[in-house]
Design an enzyme around this catalytic site. Structure first.
Site, PDB file in Angstrom:
ATOM      1  CE  LYS A  80      43.393  36.032  52.638  1.00 54.41           C
ATOM      2  NZ  LYS A  80      43.336  37.227  51.786  1.00 54.41           N
ATOM      3  N   GLY A 177      51.574  36.707  35.837  1.00 51.69           N
ATOM      4  CA  GLY A 177      50.220  36.259  36.189  1.00 51.69           C
ATOM      5  C   GLY A 177      49.165  37.138  35.565  1.00 51.69           C
ATOM      6  N   GLY A 179      45.755  36.739  35.751  1.00 52.11           N
ATOM      7  CA  GLY A 179      44.472  36.293  36.298  1.00 52.11           C
ATOM      8  C   GLY A 179      43.511  37.453  36.443  1.00 52.11           C
TER       9      GLY A 179
END
Ligand code: NAD
Length: 344
Positions: A80, A177, A179
């Site tokens: 990551k 959320g 999104g």
């Protein structure tokens, strides 16, 4: 600043701190484990309050990618990256080109992609400097609809395991959320007959959820205490903590956010309260599964593999019941066993 003794260090193979003075890039690239293949995991851009916060985030996320990729049956290791900066004001072409050059310097040990604060357009800029970018425009594209599909199937698996029913008709879900993933998830849930309670910072998204799905809107801090069957965290990490768990009326926690448990012990606290937890990196693997088909993209094959998340979660839930362990511990053990087998 602890690194080798950091709780999430967990035998990381490589951690690279990179800086480009001209563009202002400050980033950390973490390669956790490459046993199963090149480390693959997105890049997050966030205005971290401290460098320690950025280190904590990247180590935890890259370790999670190793486990996520292993349990999703992908020939990918885990890694990551995080860019320290405000995605609203600190982005530039030079910054993403510099990031691309640093990723390139790893020679294919790490592939990056979009994550929170990063768009496909940003990844396309970095891609001009390196082939080691995934989730590209015109290829597998936006991973979010696949993450949403996997999360929806994960919620179905949890309801099936806990209540013995295949249908979500009338099941109440609190989605935190709206999104890229959360909104797609709401559409799946609404189509399946679930009732939605939602919250978000964006008035526009809330209005869309109200009109398109008949969702009930609640304030940000009220989402935990809703009288619902499922709490689906789809915004931030660490929302399962000592403050929120006592408020939960839901008996299932199943959402797409990464790193949902503030600390590993919170998996045990959920279990003691009789709340079934769908381990985050298992339920939210749809996007990376879709990306894994990028070279020779085939949407049907990608979707078929995403649908396996349902079975994987049922296996984890059953094993947790049989062993008395938490679902999070069972998932970690299954992932480690896959990696150990490959190492031998
Ligand atoms: P996004 O940035 O598109 O959406 C996040 C949403 O959460 C936004 O609408 C934002 O306004 C809202 N939000 C922020 N703070 C909030 C708060 N306190 N309460 C309620 N809402 C709040 O991100 P996304 O791509 O939809 O990803 C959501 C989560 O899922 C993240 O944790 C991400 O790491 C994880 N995830 C995403 C994918 C993917 O394919 N996009 C894959 C795996 C995991």
């Amino acid at each position: 600043m602890a690194l080798f003794s950091h709780p999430s260090f967990d035998h990381h193979e490589q951690i690279m701190f990179v800086h480009d003075e001209a563009s202002g890039l400050k980033a950390i690239i973490a390669v956790h484990d490459t046993t199963l293949g090149p480390a693959v995991g997105g890049c997050r851009m966030w205005p971290y309050e401290s460098e320690q916060d950025a280190i904590n985030d990247v180590l935890r996320l890259s370790r999670g990618m190793t486990y996520k990729n292993a349990l999703a049956g992908l020939e990918f290791g885990g890694g990551k990256s995080v860019i320290i900066g405000d995605p609203k004001s600190d982005k530039s072409e030079a910054l993403f080109r510099a990031f691309g050059r640093f990723v390139d310097s790893l020679g294919g040990r790490y592939y990056s992609a979009e994550d929170v604060g990063i768009t496909t357009a940003d990844i396309m800029i970095a891609h001009q400097e390196t082939p080691y970018m995934a989730g590209l425009e015109g290829k597998s594209g936006d991973p979010s609809p696949y993450t949403a599909l996997g999360t929806f199937l994960g919620i179905k698996a949890a309801v099936k395991h806990q209540r013995g029913i295949d249908s979500l008709e009338g099941i109440k879900v609190a989605v935190q959320g709206l999104g890229h993933v959360g909104f797609h998830l709401c559409r799946h849930l609404h189509d399946a007959g679930a009732k939605l309670v939602v919250c978000d910072l964006s008035e526009t998204q809330l209005e869309r959820a109200r009109t398109e799905f008949g969702a009930e809107v609640v304030a940000l801090d009220e989402i935990y205490r809703q009288d619902v069957d499922v709490y689906a965290p789809c915004a931030l990490g660490a929302t399962i903590n000592d403050t929120t768990i006592p408020q939960l009326k839901a008996t299932i926690v199943a959402g797409c956010a990464n790193n949902q448990l503030a600390e590993p012990r919170h998996g045990e606290v959920l279990k003691e309260k009789g709340i079934l937890y769908a381990p985050d990196y298992v339920i939210n693997a749809g996007g990376i599964i879709n990306v894994s088909f990028e070279r020779d993209y085939n949407a049907d094959k990608a979707e078929a593999k995403v649908r396996k998340i349902y079975d994987t979660l049922l296996t984890i839930f059953n094993e947790a019941d049989n062993s008395g362990k938490t679902t999070a511990v069972v998932a970690d053990e299954m992932a480690r066993a896959i990696i150990e087998k490959a190492r031998k």
